[in-house]
Scaffold this motif. Sequence first.
Motif, PDB file in Angstrom:
ATOM      1  N   ASN A  21       3.218   8.925  -9.650  1.00 35.25           N
ATOM      2  CA  ASN A  21       3.697   9.946 -10.582  1.00 35.25           C
ATOM      3  C   ASN A  21       4.877  10.787 -10.087  1.00 35.25           C
ATOM      4  O   ASN A  21       5.103  11.896 -10.574  1.00 35.25           O
ATOM      5  CB  ASN A  21       2.518  10.868 -10.963  1.00 35.25           C
ATOM      6  N   GLN A  22       5.606  10.271  -9.085  1.00 30.79           N
ATOM      7  CA  GLN A  22       6.802  10.983  -8.604  1.00 30.79           C
ATOM      8  C   GLN A  22       8.021  10.418  -9.354  1.00 30.79           C
ATOM      9  O   GLN A  22       7.962   9.295  -9.843  1.00 30.79           O
ATOM     10  CB  GLN A  22       7.018  10.740  -7.105  1.00 30.79           C
ATOM     11  N   PRO A  23       9.128  11.145  -9.383  1.00 35.49           N
ATOM     12  CA  PRO A  23      10.317  10.627 -10.070  1.00 35.49           C
ATOM     13  C   PRO A  23      10.698   9.239  -9.529  1.00 35.49           C
ATOM     14  O   PRO A  23      10.690   9.016  -8.325  1.00 35.49           O
ATOM     15  CB  PRO A  23      11.402  11.662  -9.716  1.00 35.49           C
ATOM     16  N   GLY A  24      10.971   8.308 -10.434  1.00 39.15           N
ATOM     17  CA  GLY A  24      11.426   6.974 -10.048  1.00 39.15           C
ATOM     18  C   GLY A  24      10.314   6.023  -9.633  1.00 39.15           C
ATOM     19  O   GLY A  24      10.561   4.873  -9.277  1.00 39.15           O
ATOM     20  N   THR A  25       9.074   6.465  -9.695  1.00 41.62           N
ATOM     21  CA  THR A  25       7.958   5.627  -9.232  1.00 41.62           C
ATOM     22  C   THR A  25       7.701   4.439 -10.168  1.00 41.62           C
ATOM     23  O   THR A  25       8.080   4.463 -11.340  1.00 41.62           O
ATOM     24  CB  THR A  25       6.653   6.455  -9.149  1.00 41.62           C
ATOM     25  N   ASN A  26       7.039   3.422  -9.613  1.00 41.44           N
ATOM     26  CA  ASN A  26       6.521   2.335 -10.451  1.00 41.44           C
ATOM     27  C   ASN A  26       5.043   2.536 -10.741  1.00 41.44           C
ATOM     28  O   ASN A  26       4.380   1.650 -11.263  1.00 41.44           O
ATOM     29  CB  ASN A  26       6.759   0.984  -9.779  1.00 41.44           C
ATOM     30  N   LEU A  27       4.515   3.688 -10.340  1.00 40.76           N
ATOM     31  CA  LEU A  27       3.114   4.019 -10.603  1.00 40.76           C
ATOM     32  C   LEU A  27       3.030   5.321 -11.405  1.00 40.76           C
ATOM     33  O   LEU A  27       2.741   6.389 -10.860  1.00 40.76           O
ATOM     34  CB  LEU A  27       2.342   4.168  -9.284  1.00 40.76           C
ATOM     35  N   PRO A  28       3.301   5.225 -12.699  1.00 41.81           N
ATOM     36  CA  PRO A  28       3.204   6.441 -13.533  1.00 41.81           C
ATOM     37  C   PRO A  28       1.746   6.890 -13.663  1.00 41.81           C
ATOM     38  O   PRO A  28       0.835   6.111 -13.418  1.00 41.81           O
ATOM     39  CB  PRO A  28       3.770   5.984 -14.883  1.00 41.81           C
ATOM     40  N   SER A  29       1.540   8.132 -14.046  1.00 41.16           N
ATOM     41  CA  SER A  29       0.163   8.642 -14.071  1.00 41.16           C
ATOM     42  C   SER A  29      -0.726   7.785 -14.974  1.00 41.16           C
ATOM     43  O   SER A  29      -1.882   7.571 -14.695  1.00 41.16           O
ATOM     44  CB  SER A  29       0.121  10.102 -14.500  1.00 41.16           C
ATOM     45  N   HIS A  30      -0.168   7.285 -16.082  1.00 36.39           N
ATOM     46  CA  HIS A  30      -0.908   6.390 -16.978  1.00 36.39           C
ATOM     47  C   HIS A  30      -0.290   4.990 -16.871  1.00 36.39           C
ATOM     48  O   HIS A  30       0.893   4.841 -16.580  1.00 36.39           O
ATOM     49  CB  HIS A  30      -0.832   6.893 -18.419  1.00 36.39           C
ATOM     50  N   CYS A  31      -1.101   3.973 -17.129  1.00 36.43           N
ATOM     51  CA  CYS A  31      -0.694   2.587 -16.831  1.00 36.43           C
ATOM     52  C   CYS A  31       0.463   2.084 -17.701  1.00 36.43           C
ATOM     53  O   CYS A  31       0.480   2.304 -18.913  1.00 36.43           O
ATOM     54  CB  CYS A  31      -1.876   1.653 -17.039  1.00 36.43           C
ATOM     55  N   SER A  32       1.388   1.378 -17.055  1.00 39.60           N
ATOM     56  CA  SER A  32       2.535   0.810 -17.764  1.00 39.60           C
ATOM     57  C   SER A  32       2.762  -0.632 -17.342  1.00 39.60           C
ATOM     58  O   SER A  32       2.988  -0.921 -16.178  1.00 39.60           O
ATOM     59  CB  SER A  32       3.790   1.641 -17.446  1.00 39.60           C
ATOM     60  N   ARG A  33       2.717  -1.543 -18.298  1.00 41.96           N
ATOM     61  CA  ARG A  33       2.921  -2.956 -17.973  1.00 41.96           C
ATOM     62  C   ARG A  33       4.376  -3.235 -17.576  1.00 41.96           C
ATOM     63  O   ARG A  33       4.665  -4.233 -16.925  1.00 41.96           O
ATOM     64  CB  ARG A  33       2.523  -3.862 -19.157  1.00 41.96           C
ATOM     65  N   VAL A  34       5.275  -2.340 -17.958  1.00 42.90           N
ATOM     66  CA  VAL A  34       6.694  -2.534 -17.646  1.00 42.90           C
ATOM     67  C   VAL A  34       6.963  -2.214 -16.174  1.00 42.90           C
ATOM     68  O   VAL A  34       7.834  -2.798 -15.555  1.00 42.90           O
ATOM     69  CB  VAL A  34       7.557  -1.612 -18.546  1.00 42.90           C
ATOM     70  N   HIS A  35       6.201  -1.283 -15.611  1.00 44.71           N
ATOM     71  CA  HIS A  35       6.512  -0.800 -14.267  1.00 44.71           C
ATOM     72  C   HIS A  35       5.710  -1.435 -13.144  1.00 44.71           C
ATOM     73  O   HIS A  35       6.223  -1.609 -12.039  1.00 44.71           O
ATOM     74  CB  HIS A  35       6.296   0.725 -14.203  1.00 44.71           C
ATOM     75  N   THR A  36       4.441  -1.738 -13.376  1.00 45.12           N
ATOM     76  CA  THR A  36       3.542  -2.019 -12.251  1.00 45.12           C
ATOM     77  C   THR A  36       3.091  -3.469 -12.226  1.00 45.12           C
ATOM     78  O   THR A  36       2.474  -3.940 -13.200  1.00 45.12           O
ATOM     79  CB  THR A  36       2.296  -1.101 -12.347  1.00 45.12           C
ATOM     80  N   PRO A  37       3.372  -4.187 -11.129  1.00 44.76           N
ATOM     81  CA  PRO A  37       2.883  -5.568 -11.029  1.00 44.76           C
ATOM     82  C   PRO A  37       1.363  -5.595 -11.137  1.00 44.76           C
ATOM     83  O   PRO A  37       0.678  -4.819 -10.479  1.00 44.76           O
ATOM     84  CB  PRO A  37       3.323  -6.003  -9.616  1.00 44.76           C
ATOM     85  N   GLY A  38       0.841  -6.456 -12.009  1.00 46.86           N
ATOM     86  CA  GLY A  38      -0.609  -6.584 -12.169  1.00 46.86           C
ATOM     87  C   GLY A  38      -1.148  -5.797 -13.346  1.00 46.86           C
ATOM     88  O   GLY A  38      -2.288  -6.006 -13.751  1.00 46.86           O
ATOM     89  N   MET A  62       0.828  -1.212   0.000  1.00 50.50           N
ATOM     90  CA  MET A  62       0.000   0.000   0.000  1.00 50.50           C
ATOM     91  C   MET A  62       0.866   1.268   0.000  1.00 50.50           C
ATOM     92  O   MET A  62       0.504   2.274  -0.591  1.00 50.50           O
ATOM     93  CB  MET A  62      -0.920   0.024   1.233  1.00 50.50           C
ATOM     94  N   GLU A  63       2.015   1.190   0.684  1.00 51.11           N
ATOM     95  CA  GLU A  63       2.947   2.327   0.778  1.00 51.11           C
ATOM     96  C   GLU A  63       3.295   2.902  -0.602  1.00 51.11           C
ATOM     97  O   GLU A  63       3.508   4.108  -0.748  1.00 51.11           O
ATOM     98  CB  GLU A  63       4.255   1.864   1.440  1.00 51.11           C
ATOM     99  N   MET A  64       3.348   1.998  -1.581  1.00 56.35           N
ATOM    100  CA  MET A  64       3.764   2.409  -2.922  1.00 56.35           C
ATOM    101  C   MET A  64       2.799   3.443  -3.522  1.00 56.35           C
ATOM    102  O   MET A  64       3.178   4.248  -4.373  1.00 56.35           O
ATOM    103  CB  MET A  64       3.814   1.168  -3.827  1.00 56.35           C
ATOM    104  N   LEU A  65       1.549   3.435  -3.028  1.00 55.56           N
ATOM    105  CA  LEU A  65       0.550   4.361  -3.579  1.00 55.56           C
ATOM    106  C   LEU A  65       0.952   5.823  -3.368  1.00 55.56           C
ATOM    107  O   LEU A  65       0.541   6.695  -4.125  1.00 55.56           O
ATOM    108  CB  LEU A  65      -0.828   4.090  -2.958  1.00 55.56           C
ATOM    109  N   LYS A  66       1.775   6.045  -2.324  1.00 55.73           N
ATOM    110  CA  LYS A  66       2.193   7.434  -2.041  1.00 55.73           C
ATOM    111  C   LYS A  66       3.154   7.973  -3.096  1.00 55.73           C
ATOM    112  O   LYS A  66       3.468   9.157  -3.096  1.00 55.73           O
ATOM    113  CB  LYS A  66       2.879   7.490  -0.670  1.00 55.73           C
ATOM    114  N   THR A  67       3.671   7.081  -3.951  1.00 54.59           N
ATOM    115  CA  THR A  67       4.695   7.512  -4.916  1.00 54.59           C
ATOM    116  C   THR A  67       4.099   7.877  -6.275  1.00 54.59           C
ATOM    117  O   THR A  67       4.848   8.151  -7.212  1.00 54.59           O
ATOM    118  CB  THR A  67       5.742   6.393  -5.137  1.00 54.59           C
TER     119      THR A  67
END
Length: 286
Positions: free
Chosen positions: A95-112, A88-93
């Motif tokens: 769209n921040q630099p280095g995040t795995n949660l970019p503003s738009h969905c990316s299969r390369v970055h985000t599990p699931g 859940m902690e990851m949600l705080k990141t």
Amino acid sequence: MDAKRIKELEIFAARIRLETFREITTLGFGHIGGAMSIADVLAVLYGEKMHIDPSDPKMEDRDYFALSKGHAGPALYATLALKGYFPMEMLKTLNQPGTNLPSHCSRVHTPGVDLTTGSLGQGISTAIGAALASRILGGDNYSYCIVGDGECNEGQIWEGALLAAHQKLDHFILFVDANKKQLDGTTDQICSMGDIAGKFAAFGWDAQSIDGHSISEISEAIDHAKEAAGKPSCIVLNTVKGKGCRPAEETAANHHLMFPDAEANRQEEERMNSLVKELTEEWRNM
Ligand SMILES: Cc1ncc(C[n+]2csc(CCOP(=O)(O)OP(=O)(O)O)c2C)c(N)n1
Ligand SMILES: [Mg+2]
């Protein structure tokens, strides 16, 4: 689905909204309107219908999901985190630099996240490709996709509609989030979509139009869609842009909002949290 299970999914949807609000207000801005309108369908898909395993996001026979309206990514991230795909902690990141949660969905970055999306019109094409590939490989899994009503202005949506019907992709289920608004106005002002279900039906699809905030209607529509042999299915979700988030519901132009007022954010977060508690109490008393 019995009343207690429906209540559980309503709680899940309320938690998705709460966590989405926290993500966006932590960042200070975001696509709140179109994220809030899909919380209920995400709750039904991830809470009930999809064959998935959060501990094995790439499980071979999983159902696929593509959020073609990729700007609503924060709602999907909240859903995935609540399901345990990542902390859940990851949600705080968001769209921040280095995040795995970019503003738009990316299969390369985000599990699931199965498919990269955000350029409107393209997600449906890749999702149809996934459904076609699954069938060629002999799979029995479903591919689900959500597009926006404004997104349906894109010609690519209708190229996909032609192909999916031609290929008789009956394991492809498309949701249109008909929240009646797009980026800078209502769909009727910008480029009216008219009868969306009627248009898909004319393309040879099984088509339904339902209350997109009703857990039971969404669940029943998916069950019906699975029975439509030889046809892809379209479920038009009649929704409210910004649903369940007061500042978004109270703002007409609510596609993308700024959230600079910490005290107002805190109050809304508290209100959304109270709703989760109320629903949980109702569930306990059932
Ligand atoms: C090809 C493309 N053109 C423009 C945009 C910018 N854009 C992002 S969201 C949006 C409006 C989409 O409206 P709708 O599909 O109704 O989304 P929702 O109401 O669910 O937020 C636009 C034009 C984009 N992402 N991709
Ligand atoms: Mg819209």
